[in-house]
Scaffold this motif. Structure first.
Motif, PDB file in Angstrom:
ATOM      1  N   VAL A  73     -14.869   4.324   3.130  1.00 22.66           N
ATOM      2  CA  VAL A  73     -14.522   3.391   2.381  1.00 22.66           C
ATOM      3  C   VAL A  73     -15.402   2.536   2.020  1.00 22.66           C
ATOM      4  O   VAL A  73     -15.768   1.732   2.985  1.00 22.66           O
ATOM      5  N   LYS A  75       0.917  -1.181   0.068  1.00 23.28           N
ATOM      6  CA  LYS A  75       0.049   0.009   0.098  1.00 23.28           C
ATOM      7  C   LYS A  75       0.981   1.214   0.115  1.00 23.28           C
ATOM      8  O   LYS A  75       2.066   1.254   0.229  1.00 23.28           O
ATOM      9  N   THR A 111      -7.939   3.248  -7.658  1.00 20.16           N
ATOM     10  CA  THR A 111      -8.897   3.497  -6.401  1.00 20.16           C
ATOM     11  C   THR A 111      -9.846   4.828  -7.220  1.00 20.16           C
ATOM     12  O   THR A 111      -9.420   5.542  -7.706  1.00 20.16           O
ATOM     13  N   TYR A 161     -12.694  -2.429  -0.575  1.00 20.15           N
ATOM     14  CA  TYR A 161     -11.119  -2.300  -0.799  1.00 20.15           C
ATOM     15  C   TYR A 161     -10.721  -3.822  -0.716  1.00 20.15           C
ATOM     16  O   TYR A 161     -10.652  -4.501   0.064  1.00 20.15           O
ATOM     17  N   HIS A 220     -10.326  -1.334  -7.634  1.00 21.42           N
ATOM     18  CA  HIS A 220      -9.723  -2.248  -6.329  1.00 21.42           C
ATOM     19  C   HIS A 220     -10.198  -1.690  -5.261  1.00 21.42           C
ATOM     20  O   HIS A 220     -10.734  -2.299  -4.143  1.00 21.42           O
ATOM     21  N   CYS A 221     -10.596  -0.398  -5.091  1.00 23.84           N
ATOM     22  CA  CYS A 221     -10.859   0.453  -3.963  1.00 23.84           C
ATOM     23  C   CYS A 221     -11.923   1.558  -4.274  1.00 23.84           C
ATOM     24  O   CYS A 221     -11.455   2.453  -5.233  1.00 23.84           O
ATOM     25  N   THR A 224      -7.399   2.400   6.608  1.00 21.74           N
ATOM     26  CA  THR A 224      -7.196   1.588   5.420  1.00 21.74           C
ATOM     27  C   THR A 224      -5.946   0.616   5.681  1.00 21.74           C
ATOM     28  O   THR A 224      -5.765  -0.148   4.922  1.00 21.74           O
TER      29      THR A 224
END
Lengths: 102, 586
Positions: B214, B15, B37, B217, B194-195, B27
């Motif tokens: 969020v 990350k 993202t 994820y 992805h996120c 996250t």
């Protein structure tokens, strides 16, 4: 391949149509745009036109310099004002509107 | 609280930190590296700021190059908006960051289909040139709406995705949404990436509240709650991510409240690092007490911060001057900072973010928040009701002693606990007005003081140009007397006492006199008694000897006369017989 122009048939005094078509190599939209551009111009402008083709795959710097985002983009350089059309030019009416016919 | 824990160590994901405080924590490390993202939100929610901050963090902290493709707002506009954040953008824009203006003019003419091949080609050249690791597409919705065809949309989005994957870039795409993000229109892009982060912006009663959530994820755990966010001088941050446990050192040290008598009532003063609430109706000198507190702190050489939500700094200094409290020298020396904050300007989270920054910069040991209660009505209706409490937690964690003032008319439980302040406060002092005999006086009482034995009595708070003191109150005839009434009663009381004393003295004298008199009389009588006794003794003597004599006389006479032994002799007869022949008898 750099740029390719249609054979200019100059006639002094008449307002010429000068176009620049930005394409992305042989992508389908781009090929169609080239065909459509030629077709429209030859049909409506006889030989008083000029189309410059700029392939962004070959000259990416031109995109930045000229502010081109999507492909294909048609730029009407002359007569002024400068105008843009995005797309493969399959909608003739829109094109003619910009080019000053119709 | 929702936490997705679908992470296995084998597929530990790399990350990248965004530099957004709180976000990197929820996250567990930031954004997925080498993946895309999606940041969705309505207009003005902060999508651009978020994306830009992540890019900037990469450039500043990790010296990694990035590209910002501005599809909606112009780059000059974005850059000028971001100057408040102090990211040194102009310098970065010339070196590690490349900003591309890719806005399509609103009056562009469209004829037929188009694609993004050209754009991606251009970008590719740039990526290779700069060795860029990050890319942001800000405002993809503009392109998509021009395409105006779901099939074309998908095609181009796949193109972007494949390109990004091929390039190995960490990408952020921002998308303006005009409704619920779960709408079908937006689902494809969400599936593709992805996120997914959703930003929301609410305006209630004219105050703006921003949240971040969020919602997806892949391959990572994350905290899925909605977190309030604020914009500070450093950029965006989450304001509600702190540890739930309060970790701070507890100390026995006491510091002055600013009034000696009050310190005494509190068995020494306030505990260092504690939270003090001073409540009361308007005009009950709460700000004065707060001012005394910071004055005392500065006198000890400690830095202090006075945050005022109502009045301006100059006004406060002037008001305190009128009761003999001088803050000007401390302001000049830099020990004291005064911060005037209007609560309706920006949004509450931003306000506290700014205060936090102020505290970090000035490093005060003592802070006053005057009044904290002006924030509550708005906040009560929204999720940010705990924003002030979180700020107080933050101060506590820093070991800062805080005095809050709060507008409270009375001590009724509903009102007092409405803000939650009374439960958070370690010490609660209430000042009220008593009206009596045409006079208003201030009464101060300690409602509670954790960890301290405190006087439970009411004291009168007296303000004069000599300073501020607490005096005892008089309780007379079941009433509490203050002010002039107290003084009057004191005077009367004293006069009464004096009278009693004088009376007693007078009586004592009289009694003494009477006693002396009585004693004198007693003496006289005693003397007389003695005299009579003596007389009586004499008499008895005389009588006794007289009768003895008489008996002797008779006996002798008889003997002499050879008379019989008849003892009955009449004394009178004997007395009458006088000796005739001259015998001497007597």
């Amino acid at each position: 391949m750099a740029t390719r122009s249609s054979r200019p048939k100059a006639r002094a005094g008449t307002a010429r149509l000068r176009l620049r078509l930005y394409v992305a190599g042989t992508a389908p939209n781009s090929l169609r745009a080239v065909q459509n551009a030629e077709a429209i111009c030859s049909e409506h402008f006889a030989s008083r036109y000029e189309i410059e083709i700029v392939d962004l795959l070959q000259h990416p710097g031109r995109a930045l310099a000229d502010g081109i985002i999507v492909t294909p983009t048609l730029l009407k350089v002359l007569p002024s004002p400068v105008q843009r059309i995005i797309g493969d030019l399959s909608d003739r009416n829109q094109v003619l509107l910009v080019l000053g016919r119709r | 609280m929702h936490t997705s824990t679908a992470r296995s160590p084998r597929h530990a994901m790399t990350k990248v930190l965004t530099g957004i405080e709180g976000f990197d924590q929820i996250t567990e490390g930031g954004l997925p590296s080498g993946r895309t993202t999606l940041v969705m939100g309505g207009p003005g929610c902060g999508k651009t700021v978020l994306a830009l901050q992540a890019l900037v963090t990469g450039a500043r902290r990790r010296k990694e190059a990035g590209i910002f493709v501005a599809l909606e707002e112009s780059t000059s506009h974005i850059l000028s908006n971001a100057t408040a954040f102090g990211w040194e953008l102009p310098a970065l824009a010339k070196s590690r960051l490349f900003f591309l203006d890719a806005q399509l003019s609103p009056d562009i003419v469209k004829s037929g289909e188009f694609d993004l091949i050209g754009l991606l080609t251009v970008l590719e050249a740039r990526v290779r040139l700069m060795n860029a690791k990050y890319i942001v597409f800000d405002g993809i919705d503009v392109l998509l709406s021009l395409l105006d065809d779901p099939v074309a949309e998908r095609r181009e989005l796949y193109r972007i995705r494949d390109w990004l994957s091929q390039m190995g870039l960490t990408a952020i795409i921002t998308q303006k949404v005009g409704g619920i993000e779960a709408d079908d229109r937006y689902s494809f892009l969400q599936f593709m990436v992805h996120c997914v982060i959703v930003l929301r912006h609410q305006v209630v009663d004219g105050s703006a509240f921003r949240n971040l959530r969020v919602i997806k994820y892949r391959g990572s755990g994350f905290l899925g709650d909605e977190f309030p966010i604020s914009l500070t001088t450093n950029g965006m941050q989450l304001t509600n991510w702190g540890p739930t446990e309060l970790k701070y050192a507890v100390t026995d040290e006491r510091i002055s409240s600013g009034i000696a008598r009050l310190d005494h009532m509190l068995s020494g003063g306030h505990h260092r690092g504690s939270n003090v609430l001073i409540s009361g109706a308007p005009g009950t000198a709460k700000s004065t007490l707060a001012g005394l507190f910071v004055a005392a702190a500065c006198q000890r050489g400690e830095r202090a911060l006075y945050v005022s939500f109502d009045e301006g700094a100059a006004q406060i200094v002037r008001n305190l001057r009128s009761v003999g409290v001088r803050l000007a020298p401390h302001l000049k020396s830099g020990l004291l900072q005064m911060y005037s904050a209007r609560t309706r300007r920006p949004n509450i989270e931003d306000q506290f973010g700014a205060l936090r920054a102020k505290v970090r910069a000035h490093q005060p040991r003592c802070v006053v928040i005057d009044p904290l209660s002006s924030l509550s009505p708005t906040l009560m209706r929204l999720g940010s009701a705990d924003a002030p409490l979180r700020f107080l937690d933050f101060l506590k964690g820093e070991g800062i002693t805080v005095v809050n003032t709060s507008l409270l008319e009375g001590l009724g439980t509903d009102e007092a606990t409405a803000t939650g302040m009374s439960t958070t406060a370690d010490t609660w002092i209430h000042v009220s007005y008593t009206v009596q005999d045409g006079e208003r006086n201030r009464a101060l009482t300690i409602v509670k003081a954790r960890g301290t034995s405190h006087s439970n009595q009411v004291r009168e708070l007296v303000l004069s140009d000599q300073g501020v003191t607490l005096t005892d109150v008089f309780v007379a005839q079941g009433k509490m007397l203050m002010g002039v009434a107290r003084w009057q009663w004191e005077q009367e009381d004293q006069a009464a006492r004096e009278r009693i004393r004088v009376d007693a003295e007078h009586k004592r004298l009289l009694l003494q006199l009477a006693q002396a008199e009585a004693a004198a009389r007693l003496l006289v009588i005693q003397t007389e008694m003695e005299a009579r006794s003596a007389e009586m003794a004499v008499l008895a003597d005389a009588t006794g000897s007289a009768s003895k004599l008489q008996r002797t006389d008779r006996a002798t006479l008889r003997k002499l006369r050879h008379a019989d032994e008849d003892s009955r002799i009449e004394i009178t007869a004997a007395n009458d017989r006088a000796p005739k022949n001259g015998n001497p008898l007597v």
